[in-house]
Scaffold this motif. Structure first.
Motif, PDB file in Angstrom:
ATOM      1  N   GLY A 137     -29.946  27.943 -43.824  1.00  0.00           N
ATOM      2  CA  GLY A 137     -29.249  27.510 -42.616  1.00  0.00           C
ATOM      3  C   GLY A 137     -29.475  28.477 -41.462  1.00  0.00           C
ATOM      4  N   LEU A 138     -29.433  29.785 -41.774  1.00  0.00           N
ATOM      5  CA  LEU A 138     -29.627  30.803 -40.731  1.00  0.00           C
ATOM      6  C   LEU A 138     -30.965  30.627 -40.022  1.00  0.00           C
ATOM      7  CD1 LEU A 138     -28.516  34.243 -42.267  1.00  0.00           C
ATOM      8  CD2 LEU A 138     -27.259  32.782 -40.686  1.00  0.00           C
ATOM      9  N   THR A 139     -32.002  30.323 -40.795  1.00  0.00           N
ATOM     10  CA  THR A 139     -33.348  30.266 -40.227  1.00  0.00           C
ATOM     11  C   THR A 139     -33.681  28.888 -39.666  1.00  0.00           C
ATOM     12  OG1 THR A 139     -34.170  29.787 -42.439  1.00  0.00           O
ATOM     13  CG2 THR A 139     -34.275  32.079 -41.720  1.00  0.00           C
ATOM     14  N   THR A 140     -32.723  27.963 -39.771  1.00  0.00           N
ATOM     15  CA  THR A 140     -33.014  26.606 -39.306  1.00  0.00           C
ATOM     16  C   THR A 140     -32.649  26.441 -37.833  1.00  0.00           C
ATOM     17  OG1 THR A 140     -32.667  25.663 -41.484  1.00  0.00           O
ATOM     18  CG2 THR A 140     -32.482  24.158 -39.629  1.00  0.00           C
ATOM     19  N   ASP A 141     -33.626  25.968 -37.069  1.00  0.00           N
ATOM     20  CA  ASP A 141     -33.376  25.613 -35.684  1.00  0.00           C
ATOM     21  C   ASP A 141     -33.231  24.102 -35.629  1.00  0.00           C
ATOM     22  OD1 ASP A 141     -33.244  25.216 -33.024  1.00  0.00           O
ATOM     23  OD2 ASP A 141     -35.156  26.182 -32.527  1.00  0.00           O
ATOM     24  N   VAL A 142     -31.991  23.658 -35.474  1.00  0.00           N
ATOM     25  CA  VAL A 142     -31.715  22.228 -35.561  1.00  0.00           C
ATOM     26  C   VAL A 142     -32.492  21.440 -34.510  1.00  0.00           C
ATOM     27  CG1 VAL A 142     -29.882  20.493 -35.596  1.00  0.00           C
ATOM     28  CG2 VAL A 142     -29.441  22.774 -36.450  1.00  0.00           C
ATOM     29  N   THR A 143     -32.763  22.096 -33.379  1.00  0.00           N
ATOM     30  CA  THR A 143     -33.460  21.363 -32.307  1.00  0.00           C
ATOM     31  C   THR A 143     -34.885  20.987 -32.726  1.00  0.00           C
ATOM     32  OG1 THR A 143     -34.029  23.503 -31.334  1.00  0.00           O
ATOM     33  CG2 THR A 143     -32.123  22.374 -30.422  1.00  0.00           C
ATOM     34  N   VAL A 144     -35.444  21.736 -33.693  1.00  0.00           N
ATOM     35  CA  VAL A 144     -36.791  21.398 -34.181  1.00  0.00           C
ATOM     36  C   VAL A 144     -36.765  20.090 -34.973  1.00  0.00           C
ATOM     37  CG1 VAL A 144     -38.688  22.185 -35.672  1.00  0.00           C
ATOM     38  CG2 VAL A 144     -37.495  23.814 -34.221  1.00  0.00           C
ATOM     39  N   LEU A 145     -35.592  19.766 -35.504  1.00  0.00           N
ATOM     40  CA  LEU A 145     -35.469  18.538 -36.289  1.00  0.00           C
ATOM     41  C   LEU A 145     -35.886  17.314 -35.487  1.00  0.00           C
ATOM     42  CD1 LEU A 145     -32.178  18.825 -38.377  1.00  0.00           C
ATOM     43  CD2 LEU A 145     -34.514  18.664 -39.205  1.00  0.00           C
ATOM     44  N   ALA A 146     -35.639  17.362 -34.180  1.00  0.00           N
ATOM     45  CA  ALA A 146     -35.994  16.226 -33.317  1.00  0.00           C
ATOM     46  C   ALA A 146     -37.490  15.916 -33.436  1.00  0.00           C
ATOM     47  CB  ALA A 146     -35.635  16.547 -31.869  1.00  0.00           C
ATOM     48  N   GLY A 147     -38.299  16.973 -33.581  1.00  0.00           N
ATOM     49  CA  GLY A 147     -39.743  16.783 -33.686  1.00  0.00           C
ATOM     50  C   GLY A 147     -40.171  16.060 -34.950  1.00  0.00           C
ATOM     51  N   VAL A 148     -39.329  16.128 -35.987  1.00  0.00           N
ATOM     52  CA  VAL A 148     -39.714  15.473 -37.234  1.00  0.00           C
ATOM     53  C   VAL A 148     -38.780  14.308 -37.559  1.00  0.00           C
ATOM     54  CG1 VAL A 148     -40.856  17.469 -38.275  1.00  0.00           C
ATOM     55  CG2 VAL A 148     -38.384  17.193 -38.527  1.00  0.00           C
ATOM     56  N   ALA A 149     -38.055  13.837 -36.535  1.00  0.00           N
ATOM     57  CA  ALA A 149     -37.022  12.821 -36.768  1.00  0.00           C
ATOM     58  C   ALA A 149     -37.592  11.548 -37.383  1.00  0.00           C
ATOM     59  CB  ALA A 149     -36.296  12.502 -35.462  1.00  0.00           C
TER      60      ALA A 149
END
Lengths: 192, 400
Positions: free
Chosen positions: B285-297
């Motif tokens: 969780g610490l290393t996860t940038d949630v905003t990057v998720l948009a790129g793989v949505a």
């Protein structure tokens, strides 16, 4: 899955060790295979399935931490219902109870009556009974009925082992030893 | 020192509270630990109402503790790996396991190709969507009581099969990722990895007696330290030679699985596993940038729908292999839907590799695991509605 077949005796209640076996129901010692299925449940522990009657199965899950979950599955198509859950300590206690090590029941038929045919009964003396006011010797209970008077209970008081001159009064309870027939003769004599 | 201690304190407290919350609503703790890490970590969200939420950094301590989490997750997988069960039921396990592998790993490959990913990314995505979560699946089928039903057999059998596949897969992928670019170099790395792991496996298999005597220790404290020391040392040596530390730990676990020490390890070492595994999920969780998720949505959405379907189908076929009724077969499929810890272990490999691989695969995996661990648990909880509506269909298809 490991399948363990225990060739042994049909487990029909405890008490197999009590006295003679002649009066026990037939078939108790009929050999029967109890099949137990054992499976490992990774990360949880072990699962045991016992065939009970026909298709019915008991399922026991023993967790690594000692907890036991016991389920019953009435038939192959039904879902297992959890019956109860026990800690390791509770499970061992229940186990010893089921095994008969904790309490060994004695079949009622097997009780050896130390008095032979005789039983002990309590009989209240009625107000109009002919024996009221008489002593035990006077009314001659022993030879008229056959019972022996072991004690007389009068209200809160108990007169143990009453002598021949002890009198019988209304409301007394006679504690007597004798056969059933002798007691019915006593009842005729002292009850209203 | 005080600052670090406070930071670790915040991390552990966040994990504890997240676990409590997950327990309250009947969900797996794994997604909760990840979310806790996202919340207090350096990436978004960084503040709430003007209060900073960048409370815990991904420092060396957490990184090493997370690594130990991987090591002990795989150690226990090896420990609980039952060769006896596999051999006794090999035909059905192989059938159900092969169908499970073909459909789900195949679906992962199809996704990679469909979304134009590189071969290596595709290989990783396929692994991520293939492997079910032993932790979430086992807990769910206990909560639901299925563990006492016949459907537990194909579910647990399939998990055993997946264990072997994942051991080989991790060894292979770890070698490929660390290896040189050219094919010959990669082949050498794979060969070396398998030589090392082969040696550990041989010791595990033939050294049972020795392991049994060496770890016959008088008290739990010494026992714990010996097991931790041996496992971590072998895993570290593996990593130092460029071999998957996770797979090395798996084989150390199998070395113990044939000894009478298994129960004691479950008693004494499992709490250590729980601690480090929680830190591992939190660190993800610490290393996860949630905003990057948009790129793989888009990839994520298609993957969730497709691989829920493929697990349902492969599990249902697995149930039929075990001659179960349509309802029980469907439950086998539903029971295997959750993906969690092992998908994340695979993603960690990618994160260490660098390049675009390190961006896409971990982000995808975190999103995927959050979705599948929750969706899988909820599906198991509400399985009756699913099986009621789908059982007639299964009966039709299989001709019952």
């Amino acid at each position: 899955m490991r399948r363990v077949v225990i060739r042994g005796l049909k487990l029909a209640g405890a008490g197999g060790t009590a006295g003679g076996t002649s009066s026990l129901n037939n078939g108790r010692y009929e050999p029967r295979n109890v099949t137990i299925y054992e499976t490992e449940v990774p990360g949880v522990g072990h699962k045991f399935e016992l065939e009970i009657d026909g298709d019915e199965r008991l399922v026991v899950i023993i967790h690594h931490d000692g907890k036991r979950d016991v389920y019953r599955r009435p038939d192959p198509d039904a879902d297992s219902e959890q019956l109860f859950s026990l800690t390791g300590k509770q499970a061992r206690q229940l186990g010893s109870i089921l095994e008969g090590a904790y309490f060994q029941p004695v079949e009622l038929d097997e009780v050896e009556v130390p008095l032979g045919e005789a039983i002990i009964e309590w009989t209240e003396v009625g107000a109009d009974a002919p024996v009221v006011g008489q002593s035990i010797a006077d009314c001659d209970i022993r030879s008229r009925t056959g019972v022996s008077v072991m004690a007389i209970q009068r209200g809160e008081e108990t007169i143990p082992n009453p002598g021949p001159d002890a009198t019988i009064e209304t409301g007394d309870v006679l504690v007597t030893l004798g056969s059933r027939e002798e007691h019915s003769a006593l009842s005729d004599l002292v009850e209203d | 020192m005080a600052a670090s201690l406070v930071e670790i304190g915040i991390a552990l407290a966040a994990v504890a509270l997240a676990g409590l919350a997950a327990n309250r609503v009947g969900l797996s703790v794994i997604p909760a630990y990840i979310v806790a890490g996202i919340l207090v970590g350096p990436e978004w969200p960084t503040e709430v109402l003007g209060v900073s939420l960048q409370l815990v950094a991904y420092g060396e301590f957490i990184a090493v503790a997370a690594e130990l989490g991987i090591v002990f997750l795989l150690f226990f997988l090896g420990l609980e790996f039952s060769v006896g069960q596999l051999l006794a039921d090999r035909k059905r396990i192989t059938k159900a396991g092969s169908v499970d592998f073909l459909l789900n790993f195949g679906a992962g490959v199809a996704l990679g190709v469909l979304f134009g990913r590189t071969p290596l990314e595709t290989l990783l995505i396929a692994g991520v969507v293939y492997i079910s979560s032993s932790a979430v699946v086992t807990k769910s089928i206990i909560d639901r009581g299925w563990v006492a039903n016949p459907e537990a057999e194909p579910i647990l059998g399939t998990l055993v099969f997946e264990d072997i596949v994942i051991a080989v897969y991790l060894a292979l992928v770890a070698a490929l990722l660390t290896g040189a670019g050219d094919l010959a170099g990669a082949a050498m790395d794979v060969a070396r990895a398998f030589a090392f792991l082969g040696a550990v496996a041989v010791v595990a298999w033939y050294g049972t007696d020795y392991v049994e005597r060496a770890f016959d220790l008088p008290n739990d404290e010494l026992f714990l330290l010996h097991v931790l020391g041996a496992t971590t040392l072998v895993a570290g040596a593996a990593l130092a030679t460029g071999v998957s530390e996770a797979v090395a730990a798996f084989f150390v676990g199998t070395a113990f699985s044939q000894t009478p020490h298994t129960e004691r390890i479950e008693d004494v070492v499992a709490p250590v596993r729980d601690l480090f595994a929680a830190v591992f999920f939190f660190a993800i969780g610490l290393t996860t940038d949630v905003t990057v998720l948009a790129g793989v949505a888009a990839l994520l959405a298609v993957a969730v729908v497709l691989t829920t379907g493929t697990k349902l189908v492969s599990g249902t076929i697995g149930g039929r292999v075990y001659d179960l009724s349509p309802t029980r077969s469907l439950r086998t499929g539903i029971g295997l839907v959750p993906r969690a810890e092992f998908s994340l272990v695979i993603a960690t490999l990618a994160a260490g590799a660098g390049g675009t691989l390190a961006d896409v695969v971990p982000a995808f995996t975190v999103g995927y695991v959050l979705a599948m661990s929750v969706l899988g648990t909820v599906m198991i909880q509400h399985a009756d509605r699913l099986t009621d509506s789908l059982a007639p269909l299964v009966a039709d298809v299989t001709g019952e």
